[in-house]
Design an enzyme around this catalytic site. Structure first.
Site, PDB file in Angstrom:
ATOM      1  N   GLU B  22      42.891 -14.442  26.705  1.00 52.50           N
ATOM      2  CA  GLU B  22      43.516 -14.212  27.993  1.00 52.50           C
ATOM      3  C   GLU B  22      42.438 -13.882  29.017  1.00 52.50           C
ATOM      4  OE1 GLU B  22      46.946 -11.733  28.213  1.00 52.50           O
ATOM      5  OE2 GLU B  22      47.934 -12.734  26.528  1.00 52.50           O
ATOM      6  N   HIS B  82      46.832 -12.707  35.057  1.00 52.62           N
ATOM      7  CA  HIS B  82      46.317 -12.900  33.708  1.00 52.62           C
ATOM      8  C   HIS B  82      46.913 -14.170  33.149  1.00 52.62           C
ATOM      9  CE1 HIS B  82      50.126 -10.867  32.585  1.00 52.62           C
ATOM     10  NE2 HIS B  82      49.957 -11.336  31.358  1.00 52.62           N
ATOM     11  N   HIS B  84      48.443 -16.577  29.936  1.00 49.42           N
ATOM     12  CA  HIS B  84      49.198 -16.570  28.681  1.00 49.42           C
ATOM     13  C   HIS B  84      48.813 -17.825  27.910  1.00 49.42           C
ATOM     14  CE1 HIS B  84      52.784 -13.643  29.687  1.00 49.42           C
ATOM     15  NE2 HIS B  84      51.603 -13.058  29.684  1.00 49.42           N
ATOM     16  N   ASP B  95      53.855  -6.608  29.226  1.00 52.28           N
ATOM     17  CA  ASP B  95      53.525  -6.712  30.651  1.00 52.28           C
ATOM     18  C   ASP B  95      54.344  -5.708  31.456  1.00 52.28           C
ATOM     19  OD1 ASP B  95      51.679  -8.777  30.358  1.00 52.28           O
ATOM     20  OD2 ASP B  95      53.201 -10.337  30.573  1.00 52.28           O
TER      21      ASP B  95
END
Lengths: 100, 145
Positions: B22, B82, B84, B95
């Protein structure tokens, strides 16, 4: 009787919380320790309280506090003493990810 | 959320480069009552020690670095992104649990087999109960540099 010295510090407010603190980037607060200064800040700006503290009155886990360039986790936490004139910063940390 | 193409493409690029881990970073720009306008990306390292394929961490030290970069540019930290990897571009339970304040823009870039896929933006509900998907309006304004 000893008197408790009250110190004035400048608190840096993270971007989304400024609307709870008079739309200011920084706000003044008083306290002999970091914990006292944050409590004073929450007193002055009550809407900040639930942003910073959980239901038990503890700082939320993602709320970090710096005095100058020092994370208070390394200097005594909320009991970190203040001389006055310091910059106290409220700094979020972020985590997460695709799978819990 | 408003964002320039440069910002959206920088997020896609970082997500692809970080794959299979990530990638994460900060959005710099402006925040007001109308919402967030992201005009610059500030890359950060994923500070998770383990499980970087499915978890990320942005430390308070990284936030302070991003905040200083924002101030130098006359901007503010207005959100986070971010990736995935091989997972939908939707917020996970983690999250939600680990997001900081409401008001920031939370952007997720899905990456499939190393290629950037869906890019989504989210707002944390004020009571922290859920994420609400946010429209992304492409902002034609030039990115200050």
């Amino acid at each position: 009787m000893p008197t408790t010295q009250t110190q004035t510090v400048t608190v840096r407010i993270p971007t989304p919380l400024r609307s709870y603190a008079g739309d200011q980037k920084t706000a003044e607060a008083e306290g002999a320790t970091v914990g006292d200064a944050l409590a004073d800040l929450a007193e002055r700006y009550p809407d900040l309280r639930e942003q910073l503290y959980d239901g038990d009155g503890d700082l939320r886990s993602f709320v970090n506090v710096y005095v100058g360039d020092e994370d208070i986790r390394h200097t005594g936490g909320a009991e970190t003493s203040l001389d006055g004139g310091e910059e106290v910063s409220i700094v979020p940390s972020v985590a997460g990810g695709a799978f819990g | 959320m408003r964002a320039t193409d440069d910002v959206l493409n920088a997020i896609r690029r970082h997500g692809a480069e970080a794959y299979p881990e990530e990638g994460c970073g900060f959005l710099l720009g402006e925040m007001n009552a109308d919402g967030v306008r992201a005009t610059r990306v500030h890359r950060a390292g994923n500070e998770r020690a383990t499980e970087r394929e499915r978890r990320f961490t942005l430390s308070p030290a990284a936030y302070r670095t991003a905040e200083a970069a924002a101030e130098d540019a006359g901007l503010d930290v207005v959100g986070f992104y971010h990736s995935h990897p091989d997972a939908p571009a939707r917020p996970s339970e983690t999250d939600l649990t680990e997001a900081p304040f409401s008001g920031y823009a939370y952007v997720i870039i899905g990456v499939e087999d190393g290629q950037p896929a869906a890019l989504t933006a989210w707002q944390l509900a004020p009571d922290r109960s859920r994420f609400v998907e946010d429209d992304i309006t492409r902002d034609a304004a030039a990115t200050p540099s």
